[in-house]
Design a protein around this motif. Structure first.
Motif, PDB file in Angstrom:
ATOM      1  N   PRO A  11       0.580  -0.993  -0.031  1.00 44.11           N
ATOM      2  CA  PRO A  11      -0.076   0.093  -0.025  1.00 44.11           C
ATOM      3  C   PRO A  11       1.001   1.234  -0.071  1.00 44.11           C
ATOM      4  CG  PRO A  11      -0.027  -0.805   2.277  1.00 44.11           C
ATOM      5  CD  PRO A  11       0.753  -1.857   1.379  1.00 44.11           C
ATOM      6  N   VAL A  12       0.607   2.150  -0.953  1.00 46.03           N
ATOM      7  CA  VAL A  12       1.192   3.380  -0.959  1.00 46.03           C
ATOM      8  C   VAL A  12       0.373   4.565  -0.930  1.00 46.03           C
ATOM      9  CG1 VAL A  12       3.234   2.196  -2.072  1.00 46.03           C
ATOM     10  CG2 VAL A  12       1.174   3.276  -3.718  1.00 46.03           C
ATOM     11  N   GLN A  63      -8.993   1.407   5.074  1.00 43.80           N
ATOM     12  CA  GLN A  63      -8.575  -0.145   6.048  1.00 43.80           C
ATOM     13  C   GLN A  63      -7.420  -0.557   5.414  1.00 43.80           C
ATOM     14  OE1 GLN A  63     -10.780   0.564   3.625  1.00 43.80           O
ATOM     15  NE2 GLN A  63     -11.365  -1.199   2.123  1.00 43.80           N
ATOM     16  N   GLU A  64      -6.564  -0.050   4.692  1.00 44.29           N
ATOM     17  CA  GLU A  64      -5.163  -0.578   4.040  1.00 44.29           C
ATOM     18  C   GLU A  64      -4.400   0.546   4.081  1.00 44.29           C
ATOM     19  OE1 GLU A  64      -3.541  -2.037  -0.065  1.00 44.29           O
ATOM     20  OE2 GLU A  64      -5.032  -3.447   0.776  1.00 44.29           O
ATOM     21  N   PHE A  65      -3.601   0.587   5.160  1.00 42.85           N
ATOM     22  CA  PHE A  65      -2.828   2.088   5.386  1.00 42.85           C
ATOM     23  C   PHE A  65      -1.326   1.683   4.779  1.00 42.85           C
ATOM     24  CE2 PHE A  65      -5.603   1.658   9.183  1.00 42.85           C
ATOM     25  CZ  PHE A  65      -5.978   2.838   8.893  1.00 42.85           C
TER      26      PHE A  65
END
Length: 124
Positions: A11-12, A63-65
């Motif tokens: 994740p970016v 929800q996806e840091f």
């Protein structure tokens, strides 16, 4: 049955900045860069030289840091040389670990703070 790992997502927060880091700094090859509006960005898939497994630079979401310990471990022929190269290039790298009986290794962070690992290939 599952028989391989094809892609691992990272994740970016900024896909363009991440793409520049992974291609420009780490030397990865861009395999795909396609818009996916439903996904909230693009599907960007990269691979290290000689790797059949790819990474996908996925847009960080609620929800996806970004800034996670990815658990991803890359390999290199010479960990000390790569450590010095990344450090000299301004990459946030930790200490080069050289313990008896264990491959030489270190960890580093991408521009989002995602932790990645490198270990030296042991030739036997």
């Amino acid at each position: 049955m599952i028989d391989a790992i094809r892609t691992v997502g990272i994740p970016v927060s900024d896909q363009d900045r991440a793409l520049e880091f992974y291609v420009g700094t780490l030397g990865f090859e861009k395999i795909m860069d396609a818009p996916v509006p439903r996904f909230g960005g693009r599907w960007i898939e990269l691979r290290p030289h000689r790797s059949s497994t790819t990474i996908a630079l996925t847009p960080a979401r609620d929800q996806e840091f970004a800034g996670v310990d990815t658990g991803i471990r890359f390999t290199t022929e010479d960990a000390a040389a790569l450590h010095a190269q990344l450090s000299d290039g301004g990459v946030d790298v930790d200490e080069l670990l050289n313990w008896p009986g264990v491959p030489v290794m270190f960890d580093f962070r991408d521009p989002d703070g995602n932790v990645l690992y490198v270990s030296e290939v042991v030739r036997g």
